[in-house]
Enzyme design. Structure first.
Site, short mmCIF file in Angstrom:
data_model
loop_
_atom_site.label_atom_id
_atom_site.label_comp_id
_atom_site.label_asym_id
_atom_site.label_seq_id
_atom_site.Cartn_x
_atom_site.Cartn_y
_atom_site.Cartn_z
N GLN A 192 0.85 -1.20 0.00
CA GLN A 192 0.00 0.00 0.00
C GLN A 192 0.88 1.25 0.00
O GLN A 192 1.70 1.42 0.91
CB GLN A 192 -0.85 -0.02 1.28
CG GLN A 192 -1.79 1.15 1.44
CD GLN A 192 -2.42 1.16 2.84
OE1 GLN A 192 -1.76 0.91 3.84
NE2 GLN A 192 -3.70 1.44 2.91
N GLY A 193 0.72 2.11 -0.98
CA GLY A 193 1.53 3.32 -1.08
C GLY A 193 0.73 4.56 -0.78
O GLY A 193 0.35 5.31 -1.69
N SER A 251 1.47 6.54 2.58
CA SER A 251 2.30 7.47 3.35
C SER A 251 3.49 7.97 2.52
O SER A 251 4.02 7.26 1.67
CB SER A 251 2.83 6.77 4.59
OG SER A 251 1.79 6.24 5.36
N SER A 301 4.31 -1.64 3.87
CA SER A 301 4.44 -2.98 4.46
C SER A 301 4.52 -4.02 3.35
O SER A 301 3.76 -3.95 2.38
CB SER A 301 3.23 -3.30 5.34
OG SER A 301 3.16 -2.41 6.41
N GLU A 344 -9.99 -1.19 6.32
CA GLU A 344 -8.80 -1.52 7.09
C GLU A 344 -9.06 -1.34 8.58
O GLU A 344 -8.76 -2.20 9.39
CB GLU A 344 -7.65 -0.61 6.62
CG GLU A 344 -6.33 -0.88 7.29
CD GLU A 344 -5.18 -0.03 6.70
OE1 GLU A 344 -5.44 0.90 5.93
OE2 GLU A 344 -4.03 -0.31 7.04
N ASN A 401 -3.71 6.16 16.71
CA ASN A 401 -4.85 6.17 17.63
C ASN A 401 -5.22 7.59 18.07
O ASN A 401 -6.38 7.84 18.39
CB ASN A 401 -4.56 5.27 18.84
CG ASN A 401 -4.70 3.80 18.46
OD1 ASN A 401 -4.83 3.46 17.27
ND2 ASN A 401 -4.71 2.92 19.44
N GLU A 402 -4.24 8.52 18.06
CA GLU A 402 -4.61 9.91 18.37
C GLU A 402 -5.59 10.42 17.31
O GLU A 402 -6.60 11.04 17.63
CB GLU A 402 -3.36 10.81 18.39
CG GLU A 402 -2.44 10.60 19.58
CD GLU A 402 -1.52 9.37 19.42
OE1 GLU A 402 -1.45 8.81 18.31
OE2 GLU A 402 -0.90 8.99 20.42
C1 LIG Z 1 4.06 -1.26 11.12
C2 LIG Z 1 3.62 -0.17 10.21
C3 LIG Z 1 3.16 -0.47 8.95
C4 LIG Z 1 2.76 0.54 8.09
N1 LIG Z 1 2.37 0.19 6.82
C5 LIG Z 1 2.06 1.16 5.94
C6 LIG Z 1 1.73 0.81 4.60
O1 LIG Z 1 1.73 -0.37 4.22
N2 LIG Z 1 1.47 1.80 3.73
C7 LIG Z 1 1.47 3.12 4.10
O2 LIG Z 1 1.19 3.95 3.24
N3 LIG Z 1 1.78 3.48 5.36
C8 LIG Z 1 2.07 2.53 6.29
N4 LIG Z 1 2.43 2.87 7.57
C9 LIG Z 1 2.53 4.29 7.92
C10 LIG Z 1 1.43 4.79 8.84
O3 LIG Z 1 0.22 4.89 8.15
C11 LIG Z 1 1.90 6.13 9.41
O4 LIG Z 1 3.03 5.86 10.24
C12 LIG Z 1 0.83 6.81 10.22
O5 LIG Z 1 -0.23 7.22 9.40
C13 LIG Z 1 1.37 8.02 10.98
O6 LIG Z 1 2.06 8.88 10.14
P1 LIG Z 1 3.54 9.36 10.50
O7 LIG Z 1 4.34 8.18 10.81
O8 LIG Z 1 3.99 10.27 9.42
O9 LIG Z 1 3.38 10.17 11.87
P2 LIG Z 1 2.88 11.65 12.05
O10 LIG Z 1 1.65 11.88 11.24
O11 LIG Z 1 4.03 12.58 11.83
O12 LIG Z 1 2.47 11.66 13.58
C14 LIG Z 1 3.42 11.78 14.64
C15 LIG Z 1 2.65 11.80 15.95
O13 LIG Z 1 1.81 12.99 16.00
C16 LIG Z 1 0.47 12.61 16.25
N5 LIG Z 1 -0.44 13.50 15.50
C17 LIG Z 1 -0.32 13.89 14.20
N6 LIG Z 1 -1.35 14.69 13.86
C18 LIG Z 1 -2.14 14.80 14.95
C19 LIG Z 1 -3.38 15.48 15.22
N7 LIG Z 1 -4.01 16.20 14.28
N8 LIG Z 1 -3.91 15.35 16.46
C20 LIG Z 1 -3.28 14.60 17.43
N9 LIG Z 1 -2.12 13.94 17.23
C21 LIG Z 1 -1.56 14.04 16.01
C22 LIG Z 1 0.35 11.18 15.73
O14 LIG Z 1 -0.72 10.51 16.35
C23 LIG Z 1 1.71 10.62 16.12
O15 LIG Z 1 1.72 10.22 17.46
C24 LIG Z 1 2.81 1.90 8.48
C25 LIG Z 1 3.26 2.21 9.77
C26 LIG Z 1 3.67 1.20 10.63
C27 LIG Z 1 4.16 1.58 12.00
#
Ligand SMILES: Cc1cc2nc3c(=O)[nH]c(=O)nc-3n(C[C@H](O)[C@H](O)[C@H](O)COP(=O)(O)OP(=O)(O)OC[C@H]3O[C@@H](n4cnc5c(N)ncnc54)[C@H](O)[C@@H]3O)c2cc1C
Length: 385
Positions: free
Chosen positions: A125-126, A128, A160, A243, A369-370
Protein backbone atom coordinates in the site's frame (compact mmCIF):
# COMPACT_ATOMS: atom_id res chain seq x y z
CA UNK A 1 -30.91 -10.92 19.06
CA UNK A 2 -30.03 -14.44 17.99
CA UNK A 3 -26.50 -15.38 19.01
CA UNK A 4 -26.65 -18.93 17.61
CA UNK A 5 -25.18 -19.93 14.26
CA UNK A 6 -27.28 -21.59 11.58
CA UNK A 7 -26.80 -25.26 10.68
CA UNK A 8 -25.24 -24.11 7.40
CA UNK A 9 -22.75 -21.88 9.24
CA UNK A 10 -21.87 -24.74 11.61
CA UNK A 11 -21.24 -27.01 8.62
CA UNK A 12 -19.08 -24.34 6.98
CA UNK A 13 -17.06 -24.03 10.20
CA UNK A 14 -16.60 -27.82 10.40
CA UNK A 15 -15.38 -27.94 6.78
CA UNK A 16 -12.91 -25.14 7.35
CA UNK A 17 -11.64 -26.73 10.57
CA UNK A 18 -11.14 -30.13 8.95
CA UNK A 19 -9.25 -28.66 6.00
CA UNK A 20 -7.03 -26.50 8.20
CA UNK A 21 -6.27 -29.42 10.51
CA UNK A 22 -5.10 -31.42 7.52
CA UNK A 23 -3.07 -28.70 5.79
CA UNK A 24 -1.62 -26.21 8.30
CA UNK A 25 2.06 -27.02 8.83
CA UNK A 26 2.98 -28.00 12.40
CA UNK A 27 6.11 -25.86 12.29
CA UNK A 28 5.66 -22.10 11.73
CA UNK A 29 6.94 -20.71 8.42
CA UNK A 30 9.94 -18.37 8.47
CA UNK A 31 8.93 -14.67 8.81
CA UNK A 32 7.33 -13.19 5.70
CA UNK A 33 9.66 -10.22 6.16
CA UNK A 34 12.50 -12.32 4.72
CA UNK A 35 12.74 -13.30 1.04
CA UNK A 36 12.62 -17.01 1.86
CA UNK A 37 9.68 -16.62 4.27
CA UNK A 38 7.85 -14.34 1.85
CA UNK A 39 7.96 -16.98 -0.90
CA UNK A 40 6.95 -19.76 1.51
CA UNK A 41 3.96 -17.67 2.60
CA UNK A 42 3.06 -17.08 -1.05
CA UNK A 43 3.17 -20.84 -1.64
CA UNK A 44 0.91 -21.39 1.40
CA UNK A 45 -1.58 -18.82 0.06
CA UNK A 46 -1.59 -20.72 -3.25
CA UNK A 47 -2.46 -23.91 -1.36
CA UNK A 48 -5.27 -22.05 0.42
CA UNK A 49 -6.51 -20.63 -2.89
CA UNK A 50 -6.39 -24.04 -4.56
CA UNK A 51 -8.88 -25.33 -2.00
CA UNK A 52 -11.05 -22.20 -2.23
CA UNK A 53 -10.20 -20.86 1.25
CA UNK A 54 -8.19 -17.83 0.27
CA UNK A 55 -10.98 -15.25 -0.15
CA UNK A 56 -14.16 -17.00 0.98
CA UNK A 57 -16.34 -13.89 0.74
CA UNK A 58 -15.37 -12.94 -2.83
CA UNK A 59 -17.52 -14.01 -5.79
CA UNK A 60 -16.62 -17.46 -7.12
CA UNK A 61 -15.59 -16.08 -10.53
CA UNK A 62 -12.65 -14.35 -8.80
CA UNK A 63 -11.56 -17.28 -6.61
CA UNK A 64 -13.97 -16.97 -3.68
CA UNK A 65 -16.98 -18.93 -2.46
CA UNK A 66 -19.52 -16.10 -2.56
CA UNK A 67 -19.90 -16.43 1.23
CA UNK A 68 -21.13 -13.48 3.29
CA UNK A 69 -19.05 -11.56 5.82
CA UNK A 70 -20.46 -13.62 8.70
CA UNK A 71 -19.02 -16.80 7.15
CA UNK A 72 -15.76 -14.98 6.58
CA UNK A 73 -15.61 -14.17 10.32
CA UNK A 74 -16.22 -17.84 11.09
CA UNK A 75 -13.46 -18.85 8.69
CA UNK A 76 -11.10 -16.34 10.30
CA UNK A 77 -11.78 -17.79 13.77
CA UNK A 78 -10.89 -21.24 12.53
CA UNK A 79 -7.91 -19.94 10.57
CA UNK A 80 -6.25 -18.26 13.56
CA UNK A 81 -7.21 -21.02 16.00
CA UNK A 82 -5.45 -23.55 13.74
CA UNK A 83 -2.15 -21.65 14.03
CA UNK A 84 -2.08 -20.91 10.29
CA UNK A 85 0.41 -18.27 9.06
CA UNK A 86 -0.31 -14.54 8.77
CA UNK A 87 -1.49 -13.50 5.30
CA UNK A 88 1.44 -12.13 3.32
CA UNK A 89 -0.98 -10.63 0.78
CA UNK A 90 -3.24 -9.00 3.36
CA UNK A 91 -2.99 -5.65 1.58
CA UNK A 92 -4.17 -7.17 -1.67
CA UNK A 93 -6.81 -9.42 -0.15
CA UNK A 94 -8.31 -7.20 2.52
CA UNK A 95 -7.66 -3.66 1.26
CA UNK A 96 -7.30 -3.53 -2.52
CA UNK A 97 -9.64 -6.46 -3.25
CA UNK A 98 -12.75 -4.85 -1.72
CA UNK A 99 -11.91 -1.53 -3.44
CA UNK A 100 -11.55 -3.31 -6.81
CA UNK A 101 -14.86 -5.10 -6.28
CA UNK A 102 -16.54 -1.78 -5.61
CA UNK A 103 -14.80 0.58 -8.04
CA UNK A 104 -12.96 -1.59 -10.59
CA UNK A 105 -14.00 -2.02 -14.22
CA UNK A 106 -14.94 -5.54 -15.34
CA UNK A 107 -11.60 -5.74 -17.12
CA UNK A 108 -9.69 -4.74 -13.96
CA UNK A 109 -11.60 -7.21 -11.80
CA UNK A 110 -10.91 -10.08 -14.20
CA UNK A 111 -7.27 -9.11 -14.54
CA UNK A 112 -6.32 -8.45 -10.91
CA UNK A 113 -8.68 -10.25 -8.51
CA UNK A 114 -7.89 -13.92 -9.36
CA UNK A 115 -4.17 -13.15 -9.20
CA UNK A 116 -4.65 -11.52 -5.77
CA UNK A 117 -6.71 -14.49 -4.56
CA UNK A 118 -3.85 -16.84 -5.49
CA UNK A 119 -1.15 -14.38 -4.35
CA UNK A 120 0.42 -14.58 -7.81
CA UNK A 121 0.70 -10.83 -7.19
CA UNK A 122 1.45 -9.67 -3.67
CA UNK A 123 0.55 -6.01 -3.11
CA UNK A 124 1.77 -3.21 -0.90
CA UNK A 125 0.00 0.00 0.00
CA UNK A 126 1.53 3.32 -1.08
CA UNK A 127 -0.25 5.98 0.91
CA UNK A 128 2.30 7.47 3.35
CA UNK A 129 5.09 9.78 2.26
CA UNK A 130 7.99 11.23 4.24
CA UNK A 131 6.01 14.42 4.92
CA UNK A 132 2.49 12.98 4.82
CA UNK A 133 1.42 10.44 7.40
CA UNK A 134 -1.48 11.44 9.62
CA UNK A 135 -2.04 14.40 7.34
CA UNK A 136 -2.26 12.22 4.25
CA UNK A 137 -4.10 14.86 2.22
CA UNK A 138 -0.84 16.84 2.06
CA UNK A 139 0.74 14.14 -0.14
CA UNK A 140 3.01 15.30 -2.95
CA UNK A 141 3.82 12.29 -5.20
CA UNK A 142 2.40 13.25 -8.56
CA UNK A 143 1.13 11.83 -11.79
CA UNK A 144 1.16 13.71 -15.10
CA UNK A 145 -0.87 12.41 -18.02
CA UNK A 146 1.10 11.77 -21.20
CA UNK A 147 -1.00 10.13 -23.93
CA UNK A 148 -2.22 6.80 -22.61
CA UNK A 149 0.11 6.81 -19.60
CA UNK A 150 0.51 8.39 -16.20
CA UNK A 151 4.07 9.51 -15.56
CA UNK A 152 4.53 9.11 -11.79
CA UNK A 153 7.18 10.69 -9.59
CA UNK A 154 7.77 11.10 -5.89
CA UNK A 155 8.38 8.95 -2.83
CA UNK A 156 6.18 6.62 -0.81
CA UNK A 157 7.28 5.16 2.49
CA UNK A 158 6.45 2.58 5.19
CA UNK A 159 5.03 0.27 2.52
CA UNK A 160 4.44 -2.98 4.46
CA UNK A 161 5.68 -6.05 2.52
CA UNK A 162 7.04 -3.51 -0.01
CA UNK A 163 10.53 -5.01 0.04
CA UNK A 164 9.36 -8.15 -1.81
CA UNK A 165 5.93 -7.18 -3.20
CA UNK A 166 5.06 -7.31 -6.90
CA UNK A 167 2.65 -4.36 -7.08
CA UNK A 168 1.73 -1.22 -5.16
CA UNK A 169 -1.60 0.62 -5.00
CA UNK A 170 -1.10 4.30 -4.30
CA UNK A 171 -2.59 7.76 -4.51
CA UNK A 172 -0.99 10.49 -6.56
CA UNK A 173 -1.65 14.18 -7.17
CA UNK A 174 -2.73 14.26 -10.82
CA UNK A 175 -4.23 17.75 -10.99
CA UNK A 176 -1.48 20.33 -11.00
CA UNK A 177 -2.07 23.00 -8.34
CA UNK A 178 -4.77 20.98 -6.56
CA UNK A 179 -4.80 21.00 -2.78
CA UNK A 180 -5.63 18.61 0.00
CA UNK A 181 -7.94 15.75 -0.97
CA UNK A 182 -8.89 17.20 -4.35
CA UNK A 183 -7.08 16.21 -7.55
CA UNK A 184 -5.82 12.85 -6.29
CA UNK A 185 -5.96 9.62 -8.32
CA UNK A 186 -5.75 5.97 -7.26
CA UNK A 187 -3.19 4.15 -9.45
CA UNK A 188 -2.02 0.51 -9.57
CA UNK A 189 1.76 0.39 -10.07
CA UNK A 190 3.86 -2.66 -11.04
CA UNK A 191 7.01 -2.49 -8.91
CA UNK A 192 9.17 -3.87 -11.72
CA UNK A 193 8.39 -0.88 -13.96
CA UNK A 194 11.44 1.14 -15.12
CA UNK A 195 12.07 4.07 -12.76
CA UNK A 196 10.86 2.31 -9.58
CA UNK A 197 13.44 1.92 -6.81
CA UNK A 198 12.47 -0.08 -3.74
CA UNK A 199 14.64 0.48 -0.69
CA UNK A 200 13.92 -1.89 2.21
CA UNK A 201 13.59 -0.54 5.77
CA UNK A 202 14.49 -2.77 8.71
CA UNK A 203 11.99 -3.00 11.57
CA UNK A 204 12.68 -3.29 15.31
CA UNK A 205 13.44 -7.01 14.91
CA UNK A 206 15.96 -6.33 12.13
CA UNK A 207 13.83 -7.78 9.32
CA UNK A 208 12.65 -5.75 6.37
CA UNK A 209 9.01 -5.29 7.25
CA UNK A 210 8.54 -2.39 4.93
CA UNK A 211 10.14 -0.29 2.21
CA UNK A 212 10.45 3.15 0.73
CA UNK A 213 9.41 3.29 -2.91
CA UNK A 214 10.95 5.96 -5.15
CA UNK A 215 9.27 6.76 -8.46
CA UNK A 216 11.31 8.53 -11.12
CA UNK A 217 9.15 9.22 -14.18
CA UNK A 218 7.51 5.81 -13.98
CA UNK A 219 5.10 5.20 -16.88
CA UNK A 220 1.91 3.36 -15.96
CA UNK A 221 -1.00 2.91 -18.39
CA UNK A 222 -4.09 5.02 -17.69
CA UNK A 223 -6.02 1.74 -17.64
CA UNK A 224 -4.36 1.09 -14.24
CA UNK A 225 -6.46 3.89 -12.68
CA UNK A 226 -8.97 2.64 -10.14
CA UNK A 227 -12.12 4.77 -10.40
CA UNK A 228 -12.05 8.12 -12.19
CA UNK A 229 -9.08 10.50 -12.12
CA UNK A 230 -9.63 12.83 -9.15
CA UNK A 231 -11.58 10.22 -7.16
CA UNK A 232 -8.49 8.89 -5.40
CA UNK A 233 -9.31 10.25 -1.97
CA UNK A 234 -12.83 8.83 -1.91
CA UNK A 235 -11.62 5.38 -2.94
CA UNK A 236 -8.61 5.48 -0.59
CA UNK A 237 -10.87 6.38 2.31
CA UNK A 238 -13.21 3.52 1.52
CA UNK A 239 -10.16 1.20 1.59
CA UNK A 240 -9.07 2.74 4.89
CA UNK A 241 -12.54 2.18 6.32
CA UNK A 242 -12.24 -1.55 5.51
CA UNK A 243 -8.80 -1.52 7.09
CA UNK A 244 -9.84 0.10 10.36
CA UNK A 245 -13.15 -1.65 10.46
CA UNK A 246 -13.30 -5.38 10.53
CA UNK A 247 -11.31 -6.87 7.73
CA UNK A 248 -7.68 -6.22 8.57
CA UNK A 249 -7.92 -7.43 12.16
CA UNK A 250 -10.73 -9.92 12.57
CA UNK A 251 -11.65 -11.13 16.09
CA UNK A 252 -10.27 -14.61 15.31
CA UNK A 253 -6.73 -13.28 15.54
CA UNK A 254 -7.25 -11.93 19.09
CA UNK A 255 -9.28 -14.93 20.27
CA UNK A 256 -6.32 -17.10 19.27
CA UNK A 257 -3.88 -14.80 21.10
CA UNK A 258 -6.10 -14.83 24.22
CA UNK A 259 -6.22 -18.66 24.19
CA UNK A 260 -2.45 -18.90 23.79
CA UNK A 261 -2.04 -16.42 26.62
CA UNK A 262 -4.32 -18.43 28.92
CA UNK A 263 -2.33 -21.58 28.06
CA UNK A 264 0.96 -19.79 28.78
CA UNK A 265 -0.43 -18.61 32.13
CA UNK A 266 -1.65 -22.09 33.08
CA UNK A 267 1.72 -23.64 32.18
CA UNK A 268 3.64 -21.29 34.46
CA UNK A 269 1.03 -20.39 37.10
CA UNK A 270 3.03 -21.83 40.00
CA UNK A 271 5.66 -19.09 39.64
CA UNK A 272 3.38 -16.16 38.84
CA UNK A 273 2.03 -13.37 41.05
CA UNK A 274 -1.79 -13.45 41.41
CA UNK A 275 -2.09 -10.01 39.76
CA UNK A 276 -1.31 -11.57 36.37
CA UNK A 277 -4.46 -13.65 36.58
CA UNK A 278 -6.55 -10.47 36.25
CA UNK A 279 -4.61 -9.38 33.17
CA UNK A 280 -5.11 -12.79 31.52
CA UNK A 281 -8.81 -12.78 32.39
CA UNK A 282 -9.16 -9.30 30.98
CA UNK A 283 -7.46 -10.39 27.75
CA UNK A 284 -9.99 -13.18 27.40
CA UNK A 285 -12.96 -10.90 28.12
CA UNK A 286 -11.67 -8.22 25.72
CA UNK A 287 -11.25 -10.72 22.89
CA UNK A 288 -14.75 -12.12 23.45
CA UNK A 289 -16.21 -8.60 23.65
CA UNK A 290 -14.51 -7.64 20.38
CA UNK A 291 -15.90 -10.81 18.81
CA UNK A 292 -19.47 -10.02 19.85
CA UNK A 293 -19.11 -6.38 18.87
CA UNK A 294 -17.87 -7.43 15.42
CA UNK A 295 -20.76 -9.86 14.93
CA UNK A 296 -23.08 -6.97 15.79
CA UNK A 297 -21.32 -4.60 13.36
CA UNK A 298 -21.38 -7.18 10.57
CA UNK A 299 -25.05 -8.01 11.22
CA UNK A 300 -25.90 -4.34 10.82
CA UNK A 301 -23.74 -4.14 7.69
CA UNK A 302 -25.55 -7.16 6.20
CA UNK A 303 -28.83 -5.38 7.00
CA UNK A 304 -27.69 -2.53 4.74
CA UNK A 305 -26.29 -0.10 7.31
CA UNK A 306 -23.06 1.77 6.52
CA UNK A 307 -19.87 1.43 8.56
CA UNK A 308 -18.94 5.04 9.28
CA UNK A 309 -16.63 6.87 11.64
CA UNK A 310 -17.28 4.33 14.37
CA UNK A 311 -14.79 1.98 12.68
CA UNK A 312 -12.21 4.23 14.35
CA UNK A 313 -13.43 2.88 17.71
CA UNK A 314 -12.67 -0.66 16.56
CA UNK A 315 -9.17 0.33 15.52
CA UNK A 316 -8.39 1.90 18.91
CA UNK A 317 -9.87 -1.11 20.69
CA UNK A 318 -8.08 -3.92 18.82
CA UNK A 319 -4.70 -2.20 18.76
CA UNK A 320 -4.72 -1.46 22.50
CA UNK A 321 -6.07 -4.92 23.33
CA UNK A 322 -3.28 -6.54 21.29
CA UNK A 323 -0.66 -4.47 23.08
CA UNK A 324 -2.10 -5.33 26.52
CA UNK A 325 -2.19 -9.05 25.70
CA UNK A 326 1.41 -9.13 24.52
CA UNK A 327 2.60 -7.03 27.48
CA UNK A 328 0.95 -9.55 29.77
CA UNK A 329 2.72 -12.40 27.98
CA UNK A 330 6.08 -10.66 28.36
CA UNK A 331 5.32 -10.12 32.08
CA UNK A 332 4.49 -13.82 32.45
CA UNK A 333 7.75 -14.83 30.76
CA UNK A 334 9.74 -12.40 32.93
CA UNK A 335 7.98 -13.31 36.20
CA UNK A 336 8.35 -17.02 35.57
CA UNK A 337 12.05 -16.67 34.83
CA UNK A 338 13.41 -13.42 36.31
CA UNK A 339 16.73 -14.00 34.55
CA UNK A 340 15.07 -14.30 31.13
CA UNK A 341 15.68 -10.68 30.15
CA UNK A 342 18.89 -10.17 32.16
CA UNK A 343 21.20 -10.55 29.20
CA UNK A 344 19.01 -8.45 26.90
CA UNK A 345 15.95 -9.34 24.88
CA UNK A 346 15.31 -13.00 24.13
CA UNK A 347 15.16 -14.14 20.55
CA UNK A 348 13.01 -11.70 18.56
CA UNK A 349 11.66 -14.72 16.65
CA UNK A 350 10.06 -16.18 19.73
CA UNK A 351 6.36 -15.83 18.81
CA UNK A 352 5.53 -13.85 21.99
CA UNK A 353 8.47 -11.47 21.63
CA UNK A 354 7.87 -11.04 17.91
CA UNK A 355 4.16 -10.45 18.59
CA UNK A 356 4.97 -7.96 21.35
CA UNK A 357 7.34 -5.95 19.13
CA UNK A 358 4.75 -5.87 16.35
CA UNK A 359 1.92 -4.96 18.74
CA UNK A 360 3.82 -1.74 19.54
CA UNK A 361 3.08 -0.63 15.98
CA UNK A 362 -0.68 -1.25 16.28
CA UNK A 363 -1.48 2.21 17.65
CA UNK A 364 0.43 3.74 14.68
CA UNK A 365 -0.47 1.87 11.47
CA UNK A 366 -3.91 2.09 9.82
CA UNK A 367 -4.07 5.68 11.16
CA UNK A 368 -2.65 6.56 14.58
CA UNK A 369 -4.85 6.17 17.63
CA UNK A 370 -4.61 9.91 18.37
CA UNK A 371 -6.15 10.56 14.97
CA UNK A 372 -8.80 7.85 15.55
CA UNK A 373 -9.70 9.49 18.87
CA UNK A 374 -10.07 12.84 17.08
CA UNK A 375 -12.42 11.17 14.57
CA UNK A 376 -14.46 9.55 17.35
CA UNK A 377 -14.63 12.84 19.25
CA UNK A 378 -15.74 14.90 16.27
CA UNK A 379 -17.79 12.51 14.15
CA UNK A 380 -19.21 10.00 16.63
CA UNK A 381 -19.59 12.13 19.76
CA UNK A 382 -20.13 15.46 17.97
CA UNK A 383 -17.56 17.31 20.11
CA UNK A 384 -16.05 20.55 18.75
CA UNK A 385 -12.81 20.35 16.72
C1 LIG B 1 4.06 -1.26 11.12
C2 LIG B 1 3.62 -0.17 10.21
C3 LIG B 1 3.16 -0.47 8.95
C4 LIG B 1 2.76 0.54 8.09
N1 LIG B 1 2.37 0.19 6.82
C5 LIG B 1 2.06 1.16 5.94
C6 LIG B 1 1.73 0.81 4.60
O1 LIG B 1 1.73 -0.37 4.22
N2 LIG B 1 1.47 1.80 3.73
C7 LIG B 1 1.47 3.12 4.10
O2 LIG B 1 1.19 3.95 3.24
N3 LIG B 1 1.78 3.48 5.36
C8 LIG B 1 2.07 2.53 6.29
N4 LIG B 1 2.43 2.87 7.57
C9 LIG B 1 2.53 4.29 7.92
C10 LIG B 1 1.43 4.79 8.84
O3 LIG B 1 0.22 4.89 8.15
C11 LIG B 1 1.90 6.13 9.41
O4 LIG B 1 3.03 5.86 10.24
C12 LIG B 1 0.83 6.81 10.22
O5 LIG B 1 -0.23 7.22 9.40
C13 LIG B 1 1.37 8.02 10.98
O6 LIG B 1 2.06 8.88 10.14
P1 LIG B 1 3.54 9.36 10.50
O7 LIG B 1 4.34 8.18 10.81
O8 LIG B 1 3.99 10.27 9.42
O9 LIG B 1 3.38 10.17 11.87
P2 LIG B 1 2.88 11.65 12.05
O10 LIG B 1 1.65 11.88 11.24
O11 LIG B 1 4.03 12.58 11.83
O12 LIG B 1 2.47 11.66 13.58
C14 LIG B 1 3.42 11.78 14.64
C15 LIG B 1 2.65 11.80 15.95
O13 LIG B 1 1.81 12.99 16.00
C16 LIG B 1 0.47 12.61 16.25
N5 LIG B 1 -0.44 13.50 15.50
C17 LIG B 1 -0.32 13.89 14.20
N6 LIG B 1 -1.35 14.69 13.86
C18 LIG B 1 -2.14 14.80 14.95
C19 LIG B 1 -3.38 15.48 15.22
N7 LIG B 1 -4.01 16.20 14.28
N8 LIG B 1 -3.91 15.35 16.46
C20 LIG B 1 -3.28 14.60 17.43
N9 LIG B 1 -2.12 13.94 17.23
C21 LIG B 1 -1.56 14.04 16.01
C22 LIG B 1 0.35 11.18 15.73
O14 LIG B 1 -0.72 10.51 16.35
C23 LIG B 1 1.71 10.62 16.12
O15 LIG B 1 1.72 10.22 17.46
C24 LIG B 1 2.81 1.90 8.48
C25 LIG B 1 3.26 2.21 9.77
C26 LIG B 1 3.67 1.20 10.63
C27 LIG B 1 4.16 1.58 12.00
Amino acid sequence: MDLAFTAEQDAFRADARAWLEAYVAREPLPSFDTREGFEQHRAWEQTLAGAGWSVVNWPSEFGGRGADLMSWLIFEEEYWASGAPGRVNQNGIFLLGPALLEYGTDEQKARFLPRIARSDDVWCQGWSEPNSGSDLASLAARGVRDGDDWVLSGQKTWCSRGAFADWMFGIFRTEAGSERHRGLTYVLVPLDAPGVTVRPIAQLDGEVGFAEVFLDDVRVPISNTLGAPGDGWKIAMSTTGFERGVVLRSPGRFLATASRLAALYRERVANLPPSLRDAVTRAWIDAEAYRLHTFWTVSRFLDGEEMGAETSLNKVFWSEMDLRMHRTAVEILGSDDPGAFAAGWPDAHDPWIDGFLFSLAGPIYAGTNEIQRNIVAERVLGLPR
